[in-house]
Design a protein around this motif. Structure first.
Motif, PDB file in Angstrom:
ATOM      1  N   GLU A 276       1.507   0.985  -3.823  1.00  0.00           N
ATOM      2  CA  GLU A 276       2.961   0.534  -3.876  1.00  0.00           C
ATOM      3  C   GLU A 276       3.663   1.108  -2.447  1.00  0.00           C
ATOM      4  N   GLU A 277       2.849   1.261  -1.337  1.00  0.00           N
ATOM      5  CA  GLU A 277       3.393   1.289   0.101  1.00  0.00           C
ATOM      6  C   GLU A 277       2.818   0.440   0.965  1.00  0.00           C
ATOM      7  N   ALA A 278       3.517   0.193   2.019  1.00  0.00           N
ATOM      8  CA  ALA A 278       2.645  -0.367   3.239  1.00  0.00           C
ATOM      9  C   ALA A 278       1.910   0.767   3.990  1.00  0.00           C
ATOM     10  N   LEU A 279       0.763   0.285   3.887  1.00  0.00           N
ATOM     11  CA  LEU A 279      -0.231   1.268   4.692  1.00  0.00           C
ATOM     12  C   LEU A 279      -0.603   0.174   5.923  1.00  0.00           C
ATOM     13  N   PHE A 280      -0.614   0.875   7.146  1.00  0.00           N
ATOM     14  CA  PHE A 280      -0.654   0.499   8.358  1.00  0.00           C
ATOM     15  C   PHE A 280      -2.084   0.820   8.729  1.00  0.00           C
ATOM     16  N   VAL A 281      -2.938  -0.544   9.066  1.00  0.00           N
ATOM     17  CA  VAL A 281      -4.197   0.028   9.243  1.00  0.00           C
ATOM     18  C   VAL A 281      -4.766  -0.466  10.866  1.00  0.00           C
TER      19      VAL A 281
ATOM     20  N   SER B 194       9.406  -4.961   7.613  1.00  0.00           N
ATOM     21  CA  SER B 194       9.135  -6.464   7.381  1.00  0.00           C
ATOM     22  C   SER B 194       7.742  -6.488   6.760  1.00  0.00           C
ATOM     23  N   SER B 195       6.810  -5.729   7.179  1.00  0.00           N
ATOM     24  CA  SER B 195       5.485  -5.720   6.658  1.00  0.00           C
ATOM     25  C   SER B 195       5.397  -5.545   5.164  1.00  0.00           C
ATOM     26  N   GLY B 196       6.185  -4.384   4.790  1.00  0.00           N
ATOM     27  CA  GLY B 196       6.330  -4.225   3.272  1.00  0.00           C
ATOM     28  C   GLY B 196       7.120  -5.202   2.643  1.00  0.00           C
ATOM     29  N   LEU B 197       8.197  -5.801   3.141  1.00  0.00           N
ATOM     30  CA  LEU B 197       8.774  -6.857   2.254  1.00  0.00           C
ATOM     31  C   LEU B 197       7.767  -8.038   2.226  1.00  0.00           C
TER      32      LEU B 197
ATOM     33  N   LEU C 119       5.058   3.367   4.618  1.00  0.00           N
ATOM     34  CA  LEU C 119       6.316   3.096   4.512  1.00  0.00           C
ATOM     35  C   LEU C 119       6.817   2.606   3.257  1.00  0.00           C
ATOM     36  N   PRO C 120       7.783   2.764   2.711  1.00  0.00           N
ATOM     37  CA  PRO C 120       8.243   2.263   1.604  1.00  0.00           C
ATOM     38  C   PRO C 120       8.240   0.643   1.815  1.00  0.00           C
ATOM     39  N   LEU C 121       7.948  -0.194   0.493  1.00  0.00           N
ATOM     40  CA  LEU C 121       7.857  -1.348   0.809  1.00  0.00           C
ATOM     41  C   LEU C 121       8.987  -2.087   1.068  1.00  0.00           C
ATOM     42  N   ASN C 122      10.085  -1.579   0.695  1.00  0.00           N
ATOM     43  CA  ASN C 122      11.349  -2.291   0.851  1.00  0.00           C
ATOM     44  C   ASN C 122      12.061  -1.888   2.550  1.00  0.00           C
TER      45      ASN C 122
END
Length: 249
Positions: A111-116, A141-144, A135-138
Motif C-alpha cells: 500500500e505504498e509506491a515503491l520506486f524500482v 503521480s505514480s502512487g495515484l 511514498l504514500p500512494l496519495n
C-alpha cells in the motif's frame, strides 16, 4: 523459526533488523540497529553476526554495519522487478532523452509506491524519490496511478485511513481523492502539480502486463512546464514496455 519471549519469531526479528536501513541511513552501529529494531542488545548483536556470516550484512573497518551485496544478489533472482526493469529501461531512456528531467518506474508494494528505477538529467529539477524509496500512494503521480488501478479492497483501505500530506498540495481528502482516481482511470494518465514539492509537477501513466496494471511510469517536471510532450512520451513508452514484457515470458 523459534519465537522469543515477546512472541515474535526469529524471522520477525531479522526483518526488523534489515528494516532499520533506509536510503538515507545506509551505515549503522550494532547499538543503533538494536535500538531502532527494538531488540535487546545481545539479541541484535547475535542476529547481526549471523547475517554478516551469511553475507547479508557487511561490517566496515570502523565496525559500522551496512547491507551486504549478497542480499542484493538474492533479491534480484527471479524478482518480478528485474523482469519489469529489463523491459522498461530502454523505453525509460527514450522518455528521458525527450524530457531530460526525471523518469521513474514504481510498483505497488504494501500500500505504498515503491520506486524500482529512476533516470535523471544532471540539471533536472527537484525530486525527493530514490530507487528503493517509498511514498504514500496519495502523494505522487505514480502512487495515484497505482491506487487508481489497485484492487478495490486495497483502494478502500487506503481511502478509509488517514491520508498523509507530503506537501500542502497533497490530496488528503478522501472524497476529492476518490473523484481524482476515477478521472485517472478514465483519462489513462494523471497530472499532479505540487503533490510532493511545490516547484514540481508529476505526470504518470499505467504500465500493463496481460491487461493488468503492474507499475506506473512517471516524469517529474518543473512546475508550469508543458505536460503534453511528457504524456505522449509516457504513453508510447508504456505501450512499448507492455510489448516487451510479452516477449520476455
Amino acid at each position: 523459526m523459534a519465537n522469543s519471549r515477546s512472541g515474535d519469531s526469529m524471522t520477525d526479528r531479522i526483518v526488523r533488523v534489515l528494516e532499520t536501513f533506509t536510503a538515507e541511513r545506509t551505515m549503522q552501529t550494532a547499538t543503533e540497529i538494536a535500538q531502532r529494531a527494538e531488540l535487546p542488545a545481545s539479541t541484535a548483536h547475535r542476529i547481526i553476526g549471523d547475517l554478516i556470516t551469511a553475507g547479508l550484512l557487511e561490517r566496515d573497518e570502523d565496525r559500522r554495519v551496512r547491507l551486504g551485496m549478497r542480499l542484493w544478489e538474492l533479491a534480484l533472482r527471479g524478482s518480478r522487478a528485474l523482469r519489469l526493469r529489463q523491459a522498461a529501461l530502454p523505453h525509460m531512456e527514450r522518455v528521458q532523452s525527450v524530457i531530460r528531467e526525471h523518469t521513474q518506474l514504481a510498483v505497488l508494494e504494501h500500500e505504498e509506491a515503491l520506486f524500482v528505477e529512476r533516470l535523471s538529467h544532471l540539471q533536472a529539477g527537484a525530486n525527493i524519490t530514490r530507487i528503493a524509496g517509498r511514498l504514500p500512494l496519495n502523494a505522487s503521480s505514480s502512487g495515484l496511478v497505482l491506487l487508481a488501478h489497485a484492487d478495490p479492497a486495497v483502494r478502500e483501505r487506503v481511502l478509509s485511513a488517514p491520508l498523509p500530506a507530503v506537501s500542502p498540495e497533497t490530496v488528503t481528502d478522501a472524497v476529492t481523492l476518490r473523484a481524482l482516481l476515477t478521472a485517472i482511470r478514465r483519462r489513462g494518465y494523471v497530472i499532479a502539480p505540487g503533490s510532493i514539492e511545490s516547484v514540481s509537477t508529476g505526470v504518470a501513466v499505467p504500465v500493463r502486463d496481460r491487461g493488468e496494471v503492474i507499475a506506473a511510469l512517471s516524469v517529474v517536471l518543473p512546475r508550469g512546464a508543458a505536460t503534453e510532450p511528457a504524456i505522449n512520451a509516457l504513453l508510447a513508452a508504456a505501450r512499448g514496455i507492455e510489448q516487451d514484457l510479452s516477449a520476455l515470458r
